[in-house]
Design an enzyme around this catalytic site. Sequence first.
Site, PDB file in Angstrom:
ATOM      1  N   GLY A 712      39.345  45.111  38.582  1.00  0.00           N
ATOM      2  CA  GLY A 712      39.223  44.907  37.231  1.00  0.00           C
ATOM      3  C   GLY A 712      38.773  43.602  36.744  1.00  0.00           C
ATOM      4  O   GLY A 712      38.968  42.541  37.261  1.00  0.00           O
ATOM      5  N   CYS A 713      37.924  43.250  35.484  1.00  0.00           N
ATOM      6  CA  CYS A 713      37.458  42.034  34.997  1.00  0.00           C
ATOM      7  C   CYS A 713      38.802  41.267  34.794  1.00  0.00           C
ATOM      8  O   CYS A 713      38.732  39.987  35.459  1.00  0.00           O
ATOM      9  CB  CYS A 713      36.678  42.025  33.987  1.00  0.00           C
ATOM     10  N   TYR A 714      39.572  41.661  33.888  1.00  0.00           N
ATOM     11  CA  TYR A 714      40.586  40.790  33.694  1.00  0.00           C
ATOM     12  C   TYR A 714      41.577  40.350  35.013  1.00  0.00           C
ATOM     13  O   TYR A 714      41.820  39.267  35.256  1.00  0.00           O
ATOM     14  CB  TYR A 714      41.692  41.439  32.771  1.00  0.00           C
ATOM     15  N   ALA A 715      41.668  41.509  35.867  1.00  0.00           N
ATOM     16  CA  ALA A 715      42.548  41.015  37.130  1.00  0.00           C
ATOM     17  C   ALA A 715      41.917  40.433  38.172  1.00  0.00           C
ATOM     18  O   ALA A 715      42.480  39.495  38.865  1.00  0.00           O
ATOM     19  CB  ALA A 715      42.772  42.705  37.860  1.00  0.00           C
TER      20      ALA A 715
END
Length: 895
Positions: A712-715
């Site tokens: 994921g992008c946040y991750a």
Amino acid sequence: MSAIGAAAARAVTRAAAPSVRPRTSRALRLARSTRTPVAAHQISSQRVYSSPSASNPSTRATVVQLLSNIGSKREVAQYLSHFTSVSSQQFAVIKVGGAILTEHLQTLSSALAFLNHVGLYPIVVHGAGPQLNKILEDSGVEPQFEDGIRVTDPKTLGIARALFLEENLRLVEELERLGVRARPITSGVFTADYLDKEKYNLVGKINHVDKKPIEAAIQAGCLPILTSMAESKDGQILNVNADVAAGELARAIQPLKIVYLSEKGGLFNGDTKEKISAINLDEEYDHLMTQWWVRHGTRLKIKEMKELLMDLPRSSSVAIIHPADLQKELFTDSGAGTLIRRGNKVHINTSIDHFKDIEQLKEVLIRDRASLDAKAIVDRYVKGLQSREFRAYFDEPMEAFGIVLPPSGETTLAHLATLTITKNGWLTNVADNIFAAIKKDFPKLMWTVKEDDENLTWFFDKADGSLSKDGEVLFWYGLETSDEVKDLMVEFTKHGRQMFGDINLESKLQRAARDRAAQNTGSNTAKMPAQQRAFSTHANPLRASRQARYVTKPALSVRTYSTTNPNPPLGSKNSSNSKPSRVALIGARGYTGKALIDLLNRHPNMDLRHVSSRELAGQKLKGYNKRDITYENLSVEDVQRMEEEGAVDCWVMALPNGVCKPFVDAIDQVGKNSVIIDLSADYRFDPAWTYGLPELVDRSAIAKATRISNPGCYATAAQLGIAPLVPYLGGQPTVFGVSGYSGAGTKPSPKNDVENLKDNIIAYSLTDHIHEREISAQLGTPVAFIPHVAVWFQGIHHTINIPLKEEMKSRDIRTLYQDRYAGEKLLKIIGEAPSVKNIANRHGVEVGGFAVHSSGKRVVICATIDNLLKGAATQCLQNMNLALGYGEYEGIPLE
């Protein structure tokens, strides 16, 4: 002024203002728009200097940190240590032309400020030729030159003298404005005879350099700023060319560096039109002087540099560089301009009998080994070489020594078996010469390096490909077919390092190397040396590598610098596949799909065949020009049929969470194991799938995988922002994340409603967000994540609070991050907190801030990422490249 230069100016002005500011009256203003002779003006200048003081350690630390933005902390520390190993006046002579003073005064001054505030004292000597020409023309005097030398009559000399004083004062004042104490030295250094009074009139030929004024200035803590004027023994002022003055000054001072600042920034190859990175005179001079484009000024410059360097120690070198790149030239391995050095002649032996002194050879081989049985191992090694084919490369004193085992049997690869370089060998740059010779003789070469070797970034830049396993990295260059690369990678992945170890390797590519190594060293095989340094250089000898010009450690087989990165990048050239791969994109309507289509359009080997979108079915795909494609609405049955027909090499699932499983199941049922990259969260917790974050996950695992879950992008940003500190955690990290509204997708909602977001920020999923689970699972420690959405379109900012179990300093933490991510092309460590506007539409991650609480046990780190690119599409392409056998960064714009 460069960003680094501007930062330097601000830093040194704040941190190191002198205790007494100079009070200067500048009566001289050259009226260039009038015809008034400058000599008629009077000069009055009164200066008050502050007393010498010790350098401010905090200022030095600040500037070193700023310098780390242009190179790794390791490079900066290495070169700084080398430059401060000699007396202050022997660091560098810098020649500044008149055009630089006119057009780049602030850039030059900020660069000199950098050097001074880390304790270095370059000696600056300047000219003013272009300004003098203009003043003479404006005064109705036509400049006269004979053989390129300015004929200097008394009127011209008067104008020149006043001009030189003015330009000298301008530079001094600008330096002092930046908090750098500078001393104008306009006479008393150069004594000269008349060069040819009848021909050139008042032009001097320097016959003596008095170093005392320069030494006195440095002793007082001031940068010496010299004009290129000389005096005769009778006191007559004589004009001297600034290049000549700099050369004579260098001969007297014997500095490590002689720097000629140039607006062009270096010398250029007339055939390729590229800047020449380095010239090794001992090896290249004769050939270079035969080239058609080495003529006029270029020919004269190279000839003059050779004559100068012949009068200096081999550790000295000349750099021709633009002032904006001065820090990069001096403090990084790659440099920025043209480096000219003497180098050393390389000798090549093909038999033990060719060595005049076998005991000397053994001493060379043993100098890197500390084990008790080192002598016995070396004896067996040399004995083995007596009956084996090899090529040994070395300079006359054997400061650098390497052995290559030529290809034989079933392998076409040569094997770099031994390399040992002394400190002096690095300082005289003979290592570069040796590897230029090796690559000339061996177009295909393999070598291994320990994974914790601190010079890994250099290897990745210079090799054509690499693979890491079990603490070792295999490098190679020159492989021509994908089968060669595949065999080498497979065997190394299976068996690990096979250079001089005891493991049996039965690869057709490595068997011969193993057999040669075993026979060369007897039954008890030896690693010679324990760490090997192996290099590849550019085919053009004028662009040979400039790395490892200096080292501060004694007698190393490999230049070692600490990095704890367990997973170095495979590099943009690491390709084992030259054929196009057919790609199908399922779910192409969203922002990520569009970003990925744009990247695939640039990729030389990605052949997008199918795009599936229920809403856009029947419409023409825009933004892809390799072929005409129409959106399809592919069903699960369609996907299964296409997989059975072998129509697709790589499936990319760009579907919402929970939607792609039926498609994956259909592909799995066929059993052909084509590659699947899933951009959703459906398989991020499935142990049968490989998690595709190349900067943190073993790249060889991704390269071998056929089922890859894209993070994921946040991750991604959160993990990269926390990972280096996991061993030092004193509690649960908290990530405060804010994303642009593109992260909320294309389906209308309050989180992507621009009007709703105007003057607003929306918090959502404040606990148990799926990215919170993902970050925690991948890092192996609980992490709290609090997401928000704001009004900008794309880009994410994380503010990460990290408790520490022990007191740490900001500088040490930043160094930890720099070392951990050394060589990562899509990850940049900066000093300040990164901003979203600087990361939007860019393909990497920026990590910075490193603000430590006064207790020393809590640090706040910031990370930014473009959620559509490195947070999704770019990372997907990285994983596709690795899994399909292309260079990891192929098709990705690198800045």
